[in-house]
Design a protein around this motif. Structure first.
Motif, PDB file in Angstrom:
ATOM      1  N   TYR A  53       0.831  -1.206   0.000  1.00 43.33           N
ATOM      2  CA  TYR A  53       0.000   0.000   0.000  1.00 43.33           C
ATOM      3  C   TYR A  53       0.866   1.257   0.000  1.00 43.33           C
TER       4      TYR A  53
ATOM      5  N   SER B 192       2.402   1.789  -3.428  1.00 43.98           N
ATOM      6  CA  SER B 192       1.380   2.326  -4.329  1.00 43.98           C
ATOM      7  C   SER B 192       1.167   3.810  -4.084  1.00 43.98           C
ATOM      8  N   ARG B 193       1.151   4.208  -2.814  1.00 46.28           N
ATOM      9  CA  ARG B 193       0.980   5.628  -2.482  1.00 46.28           C
ATOM     10  C   ARG B 193       2.127   6.457  -3.034  1.00 46.28           C
TER      11      ARG B 193
ATOM     12  N   SER C 271       2.062   6.896  -6.863  1.00 47.11           N
ATOM     13  CA  SER C 271       0.831   7.425  -7.436  1.00 47.11           C
ATOM     14  C   SER C 271       1.024   8.874  -7.870  1.00 47.11           C
TER      15      SER C 271
END
Length: 261
Positions: free
Chosen positions: A179, A182-183, A186
C-alpha cells in the motif's frame, strides 16, 4: 538570491531563500531549535527571515512552524486547505497565519511569491515561485506528477528546487508494504528519479541551477539521483549546475547544499 537547503527528506524539510535585504523559509519541518541551529551552521541569518511559506500540512514540513513563527515574529503563508488541515491535526496557533491562493502572487518585503498547485496527498498542497528583481526560484518538493501547470511555473524560473524522491526499481524491490509503494508512486505521491529527469530535460536551456530534494533514504541514493538528472539534461548537463540535497547538510558552506544566483 541564495537558496540553502537546511533539511530535505522524510525526517524534515526546510529551505532558506535570501534576497538582497531579507529572507524567507519554505517549510519548517524540524523543531524551531534545530532549524535555528542549522541556519547558523549554514552561515545564514535568522533575523532576516520575513515569513515562512508552507507547502502542505504533513509533519515533515510543519513540525516547527508554530514555535518558529512566534519566536521570529513573522507571518506564516499557506493555502486555505493547508491552514484548515493544520488546525485540525495540530490544534489552534497564535502565530500570524495568512491565507494565500494558488496562482495569485503576493509580496513579502522585496519578494514576490506565487503559489502553484502541486499533486500530493494533502488537503491543498502547493509549490512556490519566489522572485526578487529579475531573478526567480521555483520550489516543488512534494508532488506525484509534473502537471503542465507545474512545468510552466518552473520553466519561468532561473533555478529550481525539485523533488527526486525514489528509484522506481529500489522502491519495487524494497521493504515497504504494497500500500505504501502504491501511495509513493501514485500521481499524488512523490516524483521518481526518472520523473525528475524528464522535467529537467524540458527545463534544459531555461534554468541555470537545480537542487534535487526529498531523496528517500530507503528507496534511493544520491548517486542514482545525480546520474539520472544528468542523463535527463543530456547536452545541457555541463551548462546547468546540479546538486542533491541531503537530509542533514551539517555545518557546511551554503553552496554545497544550495545555490547562489
Amino acid at each position: 538570491m541564495e537558496l540553502t537547503v537546511l533539511a530535505s527528506g522524510s525526517k524534515g524539510n526546510c529551505a532558506y531563500i535570501r534576497g538582497e535585504h531579507g529572507a524567507l523559509l519554505i517549510d519548517a519541518g524540524l523543531s524551531a531549535r534545530e532549524t535555528l541551529r542549522r541556519i547558523a551552521n549554514a552561515g545564514a541569518d535568522a533575523s532576516l527571515i520575513e515569513a515562512i511559506l508552507v507547502t502542505h500540512e504533513h509533519i515533515d514540513h510543519v513540525r516547527g512552524v508554530d514555535v518558529l513563527a512566534r519566536k521570529l515574529h513573522v507571518p506564516v503563508y499557506a493555502t486555505g486547505g493547508t491552514l484548515e488541515a493544520f488546525s485540525e491535526k495540530y490544534g489552534p496557533t497564535s502565530a500570524d497565519v495568512r491565507r494565500c491562493r494558488r496562482g495569485e502572487a503576493f509580496a513579502v518585503g522585496d519578494f514576490s511569491v506565487e503559489p502553484f498547485a502541486a499533486s500530493h496527498d494533502a488537503r491543498d498542497p502547493c509549490g512556490f515561485c519566489v522572485a526578487e528583481g529579475d531573478l526567480r526560484i521555483g520550489c516543488c518538493t512534494d508532488t506525484g506528477t509534473i502537471t503542465p501547470a507545474i512545468f510552466d511555473r518552473l520553466a519561468s524560473c532561473d533555478a529550481v528546487l525539485l523533488e527526486s524522491n525514489h528509484c522506481s526499481k529500489m522502491l519495487e524491490d524494497g521493504p515497504y508494504p504494497a500500500y505504501l509503494k502504491s501511495r509513493i508512486r501514485s500521481k499524488r505521491g512523490h516524483l521518481s528519479n526518472s520523473d525528475a529527469a524528464r522535467c529537467l530535460q524540458g527545463l534544459a536551456g531555461r534554468i541555470q541551477m537545480a537542487v534535487l530534494a526529498h531523496v528517500s533514504e530507503i528507496n534511493n541514493t544520491p548517486e542514482k539521483v545525480l546520474l539520472s538528472a544528468l542523463e535527463g539534461l543530456g547536452f545541457y548537463s555541463d551548462q546547468i549546475a546540479v546538486t542533491v540535497a541531503p537530509q542533514d547538510p551539517g555545518p557546511v558552506h551554503p553552496e554545497t547544499c544550495g545555490f547562489r544566483l
